[in-house]
Structures are given as structure tokens and as C-alpha cells.
Design an enzyme around this catalytic site. Structure first.
Site, short mmCIF file in Angstrom:
data_model
loop_
_atom_site.label_atom_id
_atom_site.label_comp_id
_atom_site.label_asym_id
_atom_site.label_seq_id
_atom_site.Cartn_x
_atom_site.Cartn_y
_atom_site.Cartn_z
N HIS A 53 0.82 -1.22 0.00
CA HIS A 53 0.00 0.00 0.00
C HIS A 53 0.86 1.27 0.00
CE1 HIS A 53 -3.80 -2.19 0.71
NE2 HIS A 53 -3.08 -2.97 1.49
N ASN A 125 -10.23 -2.89 2.85
CA ASN A 125 -10.06 -2.76 1.40
C ASN A 125 -11.38 -2.34 0.75
OD1 ASN A 125 -7.30 -3.52 1.16
ND2 ASN A 125 -7.85 -5.68 1.33
N TYR A 335 0.98 -4.81 11.55
CA TYR A 335 0.80 -3.41 11.14
C TYR A 335 1.51 -2.46 12.09
CZ TYR A 335 -2.24 -4.07 7.15
OH TYR A 335 -2.73 -4.38 5.91
#
Length: 497
Positions: A53, A125, A335
Site C-alpha cells: 500500500h 479494502n 501493522y
């Protein structure tokens, strides 16, 4: 008012155009610390781009609750009438920072809600499912989306070789290769939390939940040919559309809906409700309206608020929790860990990530770039427990116990027929023209693949529906005939779209 240029230490800059030299012809003096600071800072202006991303676009806005769901959750962000500041970031998955916006790819859809109890992040998403259901496979999958170690080119061979070995991918790949594979811009696509999360109410009752952000602008998508023409004109079409929309007062909006499953219902389905490659049928768990998301401001500084934005599924608030979703469990770690690597130990103190209404009070000390104080007015309270009135835990916000079903392994089958049921239903929803575009998009993407990889993927599609496999095979053969009809060159084939 005159703004005076200074060094980072606050000293006046005497010239921002000329270096200090020993004479009219030089050489430049090492003592010219103002020149050294300027050059040294430029060398350090870039930070590591996101591994996934990397190319993204963002806006600021607000979320307003319009419907009461307090029967399901005690999260204050969902109190009726509440308005919460939000930071958004949309992105492609595979491309680097300089990639074109209008490529065929899944889009990230991330939101940071600055609630009164701290930050809640929805990191999803533009599709309700994903390629995988287990985080163990995620690093390998991402390697197939990046560049080949020898050619430094994208490798369709690697992509379809991996997908063919993981039939659970076929649901997401079907969406990717369909009309929805290239949204016109972020305003014209939905956003999904994708994972199964949980909510709990004031009584401590837990519910499983899916989050859906439905665009109010309507869906719009590019064909491969349209995207190819657009990319030839601009690689920044998404950023341009967002800036122009906000500048013209056309603020994009989404409606948040949730699907709610009673805790005890999990395990009663033929599919695993915690499997990220599956959706919950709306007929079984209908959409429940919650509120409206409006994004209405371009951040004053892109780097500060969008590039430095750090979204993580680990950011939840009381009333919102996790589930046994294996991909979610992996992302809870990965993350936040990625942000510590990319932005530093104290990444959540940066303006984009710092909570607004809530106050950060923790015992995380020192480390690189500690640019804030957190001694709570008493430097003796630097450990816990202590007698100096330092912050203490708040057990009143504890999450209710998570009931684990010991029969969950019944879903753990590698060759699982359930992996083909929902893709089959999606394929059957397409009309003849949509199916033909799906087949053609496959042909464009699979062109450089070896016959062996193609055959393995056809076998996966055959289990979804014989017409699916036959259509993709025919489109590939037609493309091969067209390629064989033109003069052969020594150039390596590069996939389009």
C-alpha cells in the site's frame, strides 16, 4: 509580517542562495554549517515507503451517527448523534510510491476515528474479502505482487502460480479481474472492514460484526483500455480527482452499515464466519445502517498527515474487539510493527496518529525521536505500580470473555469445497457482457504466464464453474492468436492493466 528564515536551531540564515567560500572562486568552506544543514536534511527527507500500500491518497473529514446501535455496542463513537473527526487513506496494494493510480489492483480503504476513548482504526479494502485466510501465507503472497528478483519486473507467472496453489484466492481474484478491478477514484468505491470483528454492549453481550462503507457517489470503473489511455496522460488521477472535488465543494460521502451475528451463531454456517475469503450472505445477516462518513478537507501537508498516517487493526476502543479471524490476528501484530520500523518508536505521537479527545498516558520511555513529555507532572512516576499517582489500569473497560468453539477445526480443510461456493455465486451474478470483460481481463493479465501455470489456474476455475474456465481459456487462446499474428520482437512481455 516578515517571516525570518532560521536554521533548525533558530539561528538567522544570512543567505539561502550562496555558499561561503574562501575567495571569489572558492573553495567552499567546511564551516558553512547552514549549507551543511540544508544538504544533510535533503538527504534525509525520505522515509521507507510502505512495503504494501505504498501509493496512497488521503482526506480529513467526519463521521456522524444517524442510527442507534447501542443494543450491540457500548463504544462511545456509536452514541446516537455523535460526530467524530476522521482521517482517511486509500491506496493500491502492489505499486510503489510512483505507481500509476489507475492500475488494476485491490484498493486499501483505511479510516482513523479520533474518538473520545482514543483512536479506532478501520483498516480494510474496497472488497469484502481478501486473497488469503491465514497470515502465515501473507509474506509469500506479497512477494508475488512485487518485482522479480532477477528481472525487476512484475511477474504474472508468480502471481498465478501462487493463486493456483491457494484456491481460497479465487473469490478475490474474480473480483479483481471483474469490472470492479479499476475504480475511477476512491470516491466511487465501497470500503469494508473485511475481517470479522466483535462488538459488546453495556450488558457484556458480544456480537460478531462486519463493517461496510457504501459509497453515496455510485460505482464507476475503468476498463483496461480506458485505464491505459488515462495512465498515458497522468499517473496521479486519483489525487487530482480528490483535490478537485474538495476544491469544488463536492465532499464525498459513504454510509456505514454493519452486519451483526449473535455470538452463539458462529459455527452454524457451512462457511467459516471468521474466514477472510468469505462474505456473510445479506439474506442471513442484513445490513443495519449506522451513520454517515463525509470527507471534506485536503490535509494542509500531505507528508505530515497522509504519508505519516499509521493505521492498525490493533487500534480499538472499548466496545469494539477482535475475533478468531487468523488474518486479523496476524495483522494486529504486523501493522503496528511496520509503523515502528517505518516511522519510529513513537509513531503514534505524530500529529496524524495522536488521539485528539483522549490523553496519552503510558510508561513507554525514551527511544529514538522522543519529542514529547509524558511524566504526568511528576518525574518520579516512571514505572508502575508506584506511589506517585501515576496512571493505572482501568479494569472497568475489560472486554467480555471470548467463547472459543472447540469444533472450529472442522473448517480447516485445505481442499475445501466452500472455497468455490461464493465465487460461483458471484460468477453467476454477472451478465454475458460482464463475463466477457472478466475473461478478457484475465487474458491481459495471464498473457506472459507459462502454459503450466495457466492450466493449473484453469483447474481452479473449473471447480468454480465450467463456463468460467472455458471463457478464460478461450480469451487466452484468442490473445495468443493475435500475438502470433504480429512480428516477434526481443522485448520481454510486460502485462497491461
Amino acid at each position: 509580517m516578515t517571516h525570518r528564515l532560521t536554521t533548525t536551531a533558530g539561528a538567522p540564515v544570512t543567505s539561502n542562495a550562496n555558499s561561503q567560500t574562501a575567495g571569489e572562486r572558492g573553495p567552499v568552506l567546511l564551516q558553512d554549517y547552514q549549507l551543511l544543514e540544508k544538504l544533510a536534511h535533503q538527504n534525509r527527507e525520505r522515509i521507507p515507503e510502505r512495503v504494501v500500500h505504498a501509493k496512497g491518497w488521503g482526506l480529513e473529514g467526519k463521521f456522524t451517527v444517524t442510527h442507534d446501535i447501542t443494543q450491540y455496542t457500548c463504544a462511545k463513537v456509536f452514541k446516537p448523534g455523535t460526530t467524530t473527526d476522521v482521517l482517511s487513506r486509500w491506496s493500491t496494494v502492489a505499486g510503489e510510491q510512483g505507481a500509476a493510480d489507475a492500475e488494476r489492483d485491490v484498493r486499501g480503504f483505511s479510516l482513523k476515528f479520533y474518538t473520545e476513548d482514543g483512536n479506532w482504526d478501520v483498516v480494510g479494502n474496497n472488497t469484502p474479502v481478501f486473497f488469503l485466510r491465514d497470515a502465515m501465507k501473507f509474506p509469500d503472497f506479497i512477494r508475488t505482487q512485487k518485482r522479480h528478483p532477477k528481472t525487476n519486473l512484475r511477474s504474472p507467472e508468480a502471481m498465478f502460480d501462487f493463486w493456483a496453489a491457494q484456491p481460497e484466492c479465487v473469490h478475490q481474484v474474480t473480483i479483481l479481474m471483474s469490472d470492479r478491478g479499476i475504480p475511477v477514484n476512491p470516491m466511487r468505491m465501497n470500503g469494508y472492514g473485511s475481517h470479522t470483528y466483535s462488538l459488546w454492549n453495556e450488558k457484556g453481550e458480544r456480537y460478531w460484526v462486519k463493517f461496510h462503507f457504501k459509497t453515496q457517489q455510485g460505482h464507476a470503473h475503468y476498463t483496461n483500455a480506458e485505464a491505459e489511455t488515462l495512465i498515458g496522460k497522468t499517473r496521479e488521477s486519483y489525487q487530482e480527482d480528490l483535490v478537485n472535488a474538495i476544491g469544488g465543494g463536492d465532499f464525498p460521502k459513504w454510509t456505514l452499515y454493519i452486519q451483526v451475528m449473535p455470538e452463539a451463531d458462529a459455527g452454524k454456517q457451512a462457511y467459516n464466519p471468521f474466514d477472510l475469503t468469505k462474505v456473510w450472505p445479506h439474506g442471513d445477516y442484513p445490513l443495519i445502517e449506522v451513520g454517515e462518513l463525509e470527507m471534506n478537507k485536503v490535509p494542509e501537508n500531505y507528508f505530515q498527515m497522509v504519508e505519516n498516517a499509521a493505521f492498525s487493526p490493533s487500534n480499538v476502543v472499548p466496545g469494539i474487539g477482535f475475533s478468531p479471524d487468523k488474518m486479523l490476528q496476524g495483522r494486529i501484530f504486523s501493522y503496528a510493527d511496520a509503523h515502528r520500523y517505518r516511522l519510529g518508536t513513537h509513531y503514534e505521537a505524530l500529529p496524524a496518529n495522536a488521539p485528539k479527545a483522549a490523553t496519552m498516558q503510558h510508561y513507554h520511555k525514551d527511544g529514538s525521536m522522543r519529542f514529547f513529555t509524558n511524566d504526568f507532572g511528576n518525574p518520579d512516576a516512571y514505572y508502575e505500580p508506584n506511589q506517585f499517582d501515576g496512571p493505572t489500569a482501568q479494569p472497568e473497560f475489560v472486554e467480555p470473555p471470548l467463547r472459543i468453539d472447540g469444533d472450529a477445526d472442522r473448517y480447516a480443510v485445505e481442499d475445501n469445497e466452500a472455497d468455490y461456493v461464493q465465487p460461483r455465486a458471484l460468477f453467476n451474478m454477472f451478465d454475458a457482457e460482464q463475463k466477457q470483460r472478466l475473461f478478457n481481463n484475465y487474458a491481459a493479465a495471464m498473457g506472459p504466464c507459462s502454459d503450466g501455470v495457466k492450466e493449473r489456474w484453469y483447474a481452479v476455475l473449473e471447480r468454480v464453474h465450467p463456463d468460467y474456465a472455458a471463457g478464460v481459456r478461450a480469451a487466452n487462446e484468442a490473445q495468443n492468436s493475435d500475438v502470433n499474428a504480429v512480428p516477434v520482437t526481443n522485448e520481454s512481455p510486460v502485462p497491461k492493466g
